[in-house]
Write a protein that holds these residues in place. Structure first.
Motif, PDB file in Angstrom:
ATOM      1  N   UNK A  34      90.802  70.977  51.091  1.00  0.00           N
ATOM      2  CA  UNK A  34      89.529  70.252  51.033  1.00  0.00           C
ATOM      3  C   UNK A  34      88.409  71.051  51.693  1.00  0.00           C
ATOM      4  N   UNK A  35      88.741  71.713  52.772  1.00  0.00           N
ATOM      5  CA  UNK A  35      87.757  72.520  53.483  1.00  0.00           C
ATOM      6  C   UNK A  35      87.352  73.746  52.672  1.00  0.00           C
ATOM      7  N   UNK A  36      88.349  74.438  52.090  1.00  0.00           N
ATOM      8  CA  UNK A  36      88.083  75.722  51.455  1.00  0.00           C
ATOM      9  C   UNK A  36      87.786  75.633  49.969  1.00  0.00           C
ATOM     10  N   UNK A  37      88.180  74.523  49.326  1.00  0.00           N
ATOM     11  CA  UNK A  37      88.084  74.488  47.869  1.00  0.00           C
ATOM     12  C   UNK A  37      87.327  73.281  47.322  1.00  0.00           C
ATOM     13  N   UNK A  38      87.776  72.067  47.622  1.00  0.00           N
ATOM     14  CA  UNK A  38      87.273  70.909  46.880  1.00  0.00           C
ATOM     15  C   UNK A  38      85.983  70.327  47.435  1.00  0.00           C
ATOM     16  N   UNK A  39      85.744  70.461  48.756  1.00  0.00           N
ATOM     17  CA  UNK A  39      84.549  69.861  49.340  1.00  0.00           C
ATOM     18  C   UNK A  39      84.612  68.352  49.394  1.00  0.00           C
ATOM     19  N   UNK A  40      85.847  67.795  49.459  1.00  0.00           N
ATOM     20  CA  UNK A  40      86.029  66.348  49.556  1.00  0.00           C
ATOM     21  C   UNK A  40      87.091  66.055  50.602  1.00  0.00           C
ATOM     22  N   UNK A  41      87.217  64.802  50.999  1.00  0.00           N
ATOM     23  CA  UNK A  41      88.269  64.392  51.902  1.00  0.00           C
ATOM     24  C   UNK A  41      87.962  64.693  53.359  1.00  0.00           C
ATOM     25  N   UNK A  42      88.931  64.383  54.213  1.00  0.00           N
ATOM     26  CA  UNK A  42      88.749  64.546  55.656  1.00  0.00           C
ATOM     27  C   UNK A  42      88.582  66.014  56.029  1.00  0.00           C
ATOM     28  N   UNK A  43      89.279  66.907  55.335  1.00  0.00           N
ATOM     29  CA  UNK A  43      89.165  68.327  55.646  1.00  0.00           C
ATOM     30  C   UNK A  43      87.732  68.823  55.588  1.00  0.00           C
ATOM     31  N   UNK A  44      87.006  68.396  54.576  1.00  0.00           N
ATOM     32  CA  UNK A  44      85.595  68.786  54.459  1.00  0.00           C
ATOM     33  C   UNK A  44      84.703  67.937  55.359  1.00  0.00           C
ATOM     34  N   UNK A  45      85.035  66.646  55.491  1.00  0.00           N
ATOM     35  CA  UNK A  45      84.209  65.735  56.289  1.00  0.00           C
ATOM     36  C   UNK A  45      84.165  66.152  57.754  1.00  0.00           C
ATOM     37  N   UNK A  46      85.285  66.634  58.287  1.00  0.00           N
ATOM     38  CA  UNK A  46      85.330  67.067  59.684  1.00  0.00           C
ATOM     39  C   UNK A  46      84.402  68.260  59.888  1.00  0.00           C
ATOM     40  N   UNK A  47      84.472  69.236  59.003  1.00  0.00           N
ATOM     41  CA  UNK A  47      83.625  70.422  59.123  1.00  0.00           C
ATOM     42  C   UNK A  47      82.155  70.048  58.990  1.00  0.00           C
ATOM     43  N   UNK A  48      81.854  69.169  58.029  1.00  0.00           N
ATOM     44  CA  UNK A  48      80.477  68.745  57.811  1.00  0.00           C
ATOM     45  C   UNK A  48      79.937  67.982  59.016  1.00  0.00           C
ATOM     46  N   UNK A  49      80.750  67.056  59.558  1.00  0.00           N
ATOM     47  CA  UNK A  49      80.310  66.273  60.717  1.00  0.00           C
ATOM     48  C   UNK A  49      80.139  67.157  61.947  1.00  0.00           C
ATOM     49  N   UNK A  50      81.034  68.114  62.136  1.00  0.00           N
ATOM     50  CA  UNK A  50      80.918  69.024  63.280  1.00  0.00           C
ATOM     51  C   UNK A  50      79.661  69.865  63.181  1.00  0.00           C
ATOM     52  N   UNK A  51      79.326  70.300  61.978  1.00  0.00           N
ATOM     53  CA  UNK A  51      78.117  71.096  61.782  1.00  0.00           C
ATOM     54  C   UNK A  51      76.850  70.327  62.090  1.00  0.00           C
ATOM     55  N   UNK A  52      76.922  68.990  61.985  1.00  0.00           N
ATOM     56  CA  UNK A  52      75.768  68.140  62.271  1.00  0.00           C
ATOM     57  C   UNK A  52      75.859  67.492  63.652  1.00  0.00           C
ATOM     58  N   UNK A  53      76.836  67.955  64.457  1.00  0.00           N
ATOM     59  CA  UNK A  53      77.055  67.432  65.818  1.00  0.00           C
ATOM     60  C   UNK A  53      77.333  65.933  65.834  1.00  0.00           C
ATOM     61  N   UNK A  54      77.958  65.426  64.785  1.00  0.00           N
ATOM     62  CA  UNK A  54      78.372  64.017  64.757  1.00  0.00           C
ATOM     63  C   UNK A  54      79.776  63.931  65.378  1.00  0.00           C
ATOM     64  N   UNK A  55      79.835  64.090  66.677  1.00  0.00           N
ATOM     65  CA  UNK A  55      81.122  64.258  67.345  1.00  0.00           C
ATOM     66  C   UNK A  55      81.974  62.989  67.351  1.00  0.00           C
ATOM     67  N   UNK A  56      81.331  61.820  67.392  1.00  0.00           N
ATOM     68  CA  UNK A  56      82.113  60.582  67.282  1.00  0.00           C
ATOM     69  C   UNK A  56      82.858  60.524  65.953  1.00  0.00           C
ATOM     70  N   UNK A  57      82.173  60.921  64.890  1.00  0.00           N
ATOM     71  CA  UNK A  57      82.794  60.922  63.569  1.00  0.00           C
ATOM     72  C   UNK A  57      83.916  61.956  63.497  1.00  0.00           C
TER      73      UNK A  57
END
Length: 266
Positions: free
Chosen positions: A206-229
């Motif tokens: 999800x992180x490296x290929x699809x851009x969906x799911x928790x794998x991508x959501x964690x990276x996206x939230x971390x990049x926006x400093x949404x640490x609770x998420x």
């Protein structure tokens, strides 16, 4: 007797799961205390507020579980692909030494090379859809499952092999009627290992290929400093992984109590 064995097995599985959950919780608390940075390190209270008690808890919970559904689907695809490939290849390896000398080096290479390094090639060949998820998550599952199942198949009784051959059975009959039943404990051990492995593979895909799911959501939230998420996503997928591992262990208890070598014994 079988019911007693099942009860003991389920009780043991539940006890182990409870112990692991307590250890994870304590480790979580210790890490938060050691980091001592409320902005980065979020504790159980912060995650509970994000998911259950905060003003936006309903929306947060809906978003997290939507992402979780995608990740579980991706993990199921990878688990199925990896386990089916492992079972088929293990049977072929037991039947033919030539297959073993061909398959095992390739499997070890796939295991040794970091998945992040192979990801661009996989995406180039299979795209960014379900096929890429199946390949990436399946690679994580394949090698440990293959090794465990091959070991189980080869642990069957040679005397039983001879009995099948005496009655006119082929090597394939030996594999299906003797080796696979004897390999049930190893098969379920491989399943228990592969369940969290499939989730890890799905997160990477999800992180490296699809851009969906928790794998991508964690990276996206971390990049926006949404640490609770970030912490909520990580905790949820960790708990689900533990529950799925427990489910596999309980299923193993039922199957081995009925069909394993000690079936019917106390």
């Amino acid at each position: 007797m079988t019911a007693l064995a099942i009860g003991r097995g389920v009780g043991k599985a539940l006890g182990n799961a409870l112990l692991v959950i307590v250890m994870v919780y304590l480790l979580w608390v210790v890490v938060v205390e050691l980091v001592d940075n409320p902005f980065v390190a979020k504790g159980p209270g912060d995650v509970a507020e994000f998911l259950f008690t905060g003003e936006d808890a309903t929306e947060n919970r809906s978003a997290v579980f939507e992402q979780l559904g995608v990740t579980l689907r991706d993990a199921a695809i990878g688990f199925t692909a990896g386990m089916l490939a492992a079972i088929v290849l293990a049977g072929a390896i037991v039947l033919s030494r030539g297959v073993e000398s061909t398959v095992m080096p390739v499997a070890m290479i796939l295991r040794a090379v970091p998945l992040i390094a192979m990801a661009p090639v996989i995406v180039l060949i299979f795209g960014r859809g379900i096929s890429a998820v199946a390949v990436m998550s399946g690679i994580v599952v394949l090698f440990p499952a293959l090794v465990g199942i091959v070991f189980g198949l080869r642990s069957s009784s040679k005397q039983m092999h001879d009995v099948v051959h005496v009655y006119g059975g082929s090597d394939r009959d030996v594999l299906l009627k003797v080796s696979f039943p004897a390999a049930l404990p190893s098969l379920f051990a491989a399943i228990r290992i592969s369940v969290p492995g499939a989730i890890t593979g799905a997160l990477i895909a999800e992180w490296l290929a699809t851009g969906r799911g928790i794998g991508y959501a964690v990276v996206s939230a971390a990049g926006q400093s949404k640490n609770n998420e970030v912490w909520a996503l990580v905790i949820v997928v960790t708990v689900v992984s533990l529950l799925l591992y427990l489910l596999a262990q309980v299923l193993e208890t039922f199957v081995l109590a009925r069909y394993g070598k000690d079936a019917g014994r106390a």
